[in-house]
Design a protein around this motif. Structure first.
Motif, PDB file in Angstrom:
ATOM      1  N   GLY A  18       4.534   0.370   7.009  1.00 33.49           N
ATOM      2  CA  GLY A  18       5.793   0.230   6.285  1.00 33.49           C
ATOM      3  C   GLY A  18       6.075   1.490   5.490  1.00 33.49           C
ATOM      4  N   VAL A  20       9.018   3.169   2.599  1.00 32.02           N
ATOM      5  CA  VAL A  20      10.229   3.090   1.778  1.00 32.02           C
ATOM      6  C   VAL A  20      10.415   4.442   1.091  1.00 32.02           C
ATOM      7  N   ASP A 138       8.481  -2.210  -7.077  1.00 31.27           N
ATOM      8  CA  ASP A 138       9.346  -2.820  -6.062  1.00 31.27           C
ATOM      9  C   ASP A 138       9.288  -2.069  -4.738  1.00 31.27           C
ATOM     10  N   ILE A 139       9.343  -0.729  -4.790  1.00 33.09           N
ATOM     11  CA  ILE A 139       9.341   0.008  -3.520  1.00 33.09           C
ATOM     12  C   ILE A 139       7.960  -0.049  -2.869  1.00 33.09           C
ATOM     13  N   LYS A 142       7.674  -3.457  -1.271  1.00 31.54           N
ATOM     14  CA  LYS A 142       8.574  -3.525  -0.102  1.00 31.54           C
ATOM     15  C   LYS A 142       7.917  -2.849   1.100  1.00 31.54           C
ATOM     16  N   GLU A 145       5.240  -5.149   2.325  1.00 31.40           N
ATOM     17  CA  GLU A 145       5.830  -6.292   3.033  1.00 31.40           C
ATOM     18  C   GLU A 145       6.226  -5.901   4.456  1.00 31.40           C
ATOM     19  N   GLN A 146       6.807  -4.717   4.623  1.00 33.82           N
ATOM     20  CA  GLN A 146       7.155  -4.240   5.966  1.00 33.82           C
ATOM     21  C   GLN A 146       5.911  -4.141   6.846  1.00 33.82           C
TER      22      GLN A 146
END
Length: 299
Positions: A18, A20, A138-139, A142, A145-146
């Motif tokens: 993932g 971001v 948050d990033i 994220k 999560e990806q």
């Protein structure tokens, strides 16, 4: 219903990535999972980000329930941290007082300049202004999560392949079991023939006690009957096939069922001492060994 809809086993092996990116930095997460008896999650984070470890661990545990999982989080492009400079006034004043004392005692003319003081690192206190890691939480999550989504997708694809393989091997095993069942009448005839020969020997010996004859008959009768082993073997096979359609982790249960099926096959081989049955037993054990290798990769 298609095969993919029926079989839901999950592999323990997988990889997910993932990423971001913001105007300030880029956070990349890579997750690798391999076989393990239990769930073991190891998280590696940039320096100063350890406060995010538990949140990351919870995210991973929401998609992985068994296996060794390594999570790597890297950070790129972030500007160097801000630094602030202060003067160690106490040290400077002590230094200057000592210099003044030398001047008065020895009559040394002062020659210090501002440049001299600037180049004395012991006069300065330089501190880095630490960033608040919560700004990047948050990033980071994220990106994790990806990676988790892609890891799960890969584990599902690999799990389906494993499930299809062991399902096909189970069908092969049941075909051999059917061939063994077809030989049951021959097994009984063979055992009865050997029993009669053994009884003739024992009865010809007048010293053979009656209880010995009864015990011998019981042993041979037991050898002639493998129906219980075949029934249990087929029951284990049905449980195995049903487990492949369950959504929860089934790897350890499947491994146990393979062991139990192998136990029944061994018993059949030891009871039915026929060349044809021995050959079928070898075939069964070969199939079960291949199944064991595959189920040990399942979650």
């Amino acid at each position: 219903m298609t095969t993919q809809e029926k079989l839901t086993a999950m592999s323990m092996t997988g990889y997910g990535r993932g990423e971001v990116e913001t105007a300030e930095c880029r956070v990349t997460t890579e997750i690798r999972s391999v076989n393990h008896r239990f769930l073991d999650v190891v998280v590696r984070l940039p320096q100063g980000w350890m406060s995010l470890e538990e949140d990351i661990r919870r995210l991973v545990q929401s998609v992985v329930r068994r296996g060794r999982v390594d999570v790597f989080v890297s950070l790129e492009g972030m500007a160097p941290p801000e630094r602030k400079v202060e003067i160690d006034w106490q040290f400077v004043e002590s230094f200057m007082a000592a210099g003044s004392a030398l001047q008065h005692k020895w009559g040394i003319e002062p020659q210090l300049t501002l440049a001299d003081l600037i180049h004395k690192p012991e006069f300065w206190i330089i501190e880095e202004v630490k960033r608040d890691v919560e700004e990047y939480k948050d990033i980071c999550l994220k990106a994790v999560e990806q990676a988790c989504i892609r890891l799960k997708e890969m584990r599902m694809r690999e799990g389906l392949r494993l499930a299809e393989d062991v399902s096909a091997r189970l069908a092969e095993l049941m075909k051999i079991v059917g061939q063994i069942e077809a030989e049951v009448p021959q097994i009984k005839t063979h055992v009865e023939s050997r029993l009669m020969a053994r009884l003739s020997e024992m009865l010809a010996d007048v010293d053979t006690p009656p209880e010995r004859v009864v015990a011998e008959v019981a042993i041979w009768v037991d050898k002639a009957d493998i129906t219980e082993e075949l029934t249990r073997l087929k029951s284990h096979a049905e449980q195995f096939q049903a487990a492949l359609k369950q959504s929860e982790p089934v790897g350890r249960r499947l491994d146990f069922l393979v062991q139990e099926m192998n136990r029944e096959v061994n018993t059949i081989g030891s009871k039915a001492n026929l060349h044809t049955i021995s050959a079928f037993v070898v075939d069964c054990k070969s199939v079960l060994e291949k199944m064991k290798e595959q189920v040990q990769n399942m979650e």
